[in-house]
Design a protein around this motif. Sequence first.
Motif, PDB file in Angstrom:
ATOM      1  N   ALA A 181      42.079  92.092 -31.846  1.00 33.47           N
ATOM      2  CA  ALA A 181      41.704  93.416 -32.348  1.00 33.47           C
ATOM      3  C   ALA A 181      40.284  93.773 -31.936  1.00 33.47           C
ATOM      4  CB  ALA A 181      41.851  93.446 -33.875  1.00 33.47           C
ATOM      5  N   ASP A 182      39.391  92.786 -31.967  1.00 33.34           N
ATOM      6  CA  ASP A 182      38.015  93.015 -31.552  1.00 33.34           C
ATOM      7  C   ASP A 182      37.946  93.380 -30.070  1.00 33.34           C
ATOM      8  OD1 ASP A 182      34.984  92.660 -32.039  1.00 33.34           O
ATOM      9  OD2 ASP A 182      35.364  91.311 -30.350  1.00 33.34           O
ATOM     10  N   SER A 185      39.021  96.878 -29.508  1.00 33.13           N
ATOM     11  CA  SER A 185      37.971  97.820 -29.921  1.00 33.13           C
ATOM     12  C   SER A 185      36.869  97.913 -28.874  1.00 33.13           C
ATOM     13  CB  SER A 185      37.380  97.401 -31.265  1.00 33.13           C
ATOM     14  OG  SER A 185      36.595  96.226 -31.147  1.00 33.13           O
ATOM     15  N   ILE A 219      49.338  94.570 -32.426  1.00 36.61           N
ATOM     16  CA  ILE A 219      48.017  95.152 -32.658  1.00 36.61           C
ATOM     17  C   ILE A 219      47.924  96.507 -31.963  1.00 36.61           C
ATOM     18  CG2 ILE A 219      45.542  94.885 -32.178  1.00 36.61           C
ATOM     19  CD1 ILE A 219      45.968  91.873 -32.510  1.00 36.61           C
TER      20      ILE A 219
END
Length: 430
Positions: A181-182, A185, A219
């Motif tokens: 997820a990081d 982003s 995700i």
Amino acid sequence: MKFFILTLGCKVNQYESELMDELLCADGHTHAAGTFDADICIVNSCTVTATGDAKCRKYINRIRRENPSCIIVLCGCMPQAFSDEPELFRGCDIVLGNTERRNLTDAIDEYLRTHQQLIRITSHTKDEPFEPMQVHSFHARTRAYIKIEDGCNRFCSYCIIPYARGRVRSKPLSVLAAEAADLVSNGYREIVLVGINLSAYGSEFGADIYDAVHTVCVIEGVERVRLSSIEPERMDEQMLCKLSKEKKFCPHFHLSLQSGCDATLQRMRRHYTTAEYRKIVDDIRRLFDNPSVTTDVMVGFVSESDEEFSASLKFCTEIGFAKTHVFSYSRRKGTAADKLDGHVDERTKGERSARMIAAMAACEREFLLTQVGRTVNVLFEQQSKDGLIEGYAENYTKVRVRTDRSLLGMICPVILTDAYNNYCVGELVR
């Protein structure tokens, strides 16, 4: 201080180099343009073959000759596997094993205080946990790697890696999800899951490689999920069927073979037969849309006869791999194969390697011709000076397109119009 990291070997090493890069930057160090102007040069080694060791020593000697005042750090698999051979560490100021990379900045600080060679190599243990690590970005890359597994329990007779990497241990699924997820982003749309024996992921806590793939696929923002090199173990029909239902999963399988001869596979202590391997490939081609199967093949293993090599060559040709990494057997001290009688001479290895490479190049060419006329989605990664932009399709076919548009990091549909020796060319779908 300025630093430069030289990475040898696999995608796991590349991930770990990015981790060390982030540790150094967090400690206030900055990037050098190259080894020539660095205050600290880090060589992240690979020791799969003796050739890899020789290449590593060559780089160390060159750095010391061209930049004599820099601090040279040797880390990775070579010092871990051969901690009892200090001659390999000549010219190095700091030597770190695979369990010590997180102590890199402390080791540099200590060396700056003492100016004495510092060697830190700690043995792996059977109950060793997965090393906590997270990487937030990848320099000059449009896809992101996540290391999800380390170590190997298989002990193939030729392989030094279990001694360099220890036993199988895996990243928890919750930690994997947070890291993916990081990365999303931070702008990455393709995630590549990497490991030393990726097929064994999660075996110590009841999970498997599908669980890892699914965790990333769900995700939001992830567009593609890819596996790096995998072993045939656990790639049964049930596993492949589950993977085929994940729409974001890329149908590229780098399925390690090593030999297409059953007698050779048995001496290698590989845990499958050619018939079982062929069944896996047949299932892949039946369950996935336009998949590719690539592999590694070793020639000249101990006692490999002409007949055994011919059997391996025939099998590889029949499978029709999309791409094959061919390499000669390399003796590694401490492995079971090193103690066997009947080692093949270097000339024979070279001749067999040349024959296998030529045959596999023809297979690659045939595969690329099957791609012509297809429309594929390409993640563009590199711009060349002649107006071509290059990227990879879902099945890892290399694709080049002529365009004046800026497409780096974008995934675009391309119709493939022609095939060359190791790539296809195409046109953007308007």
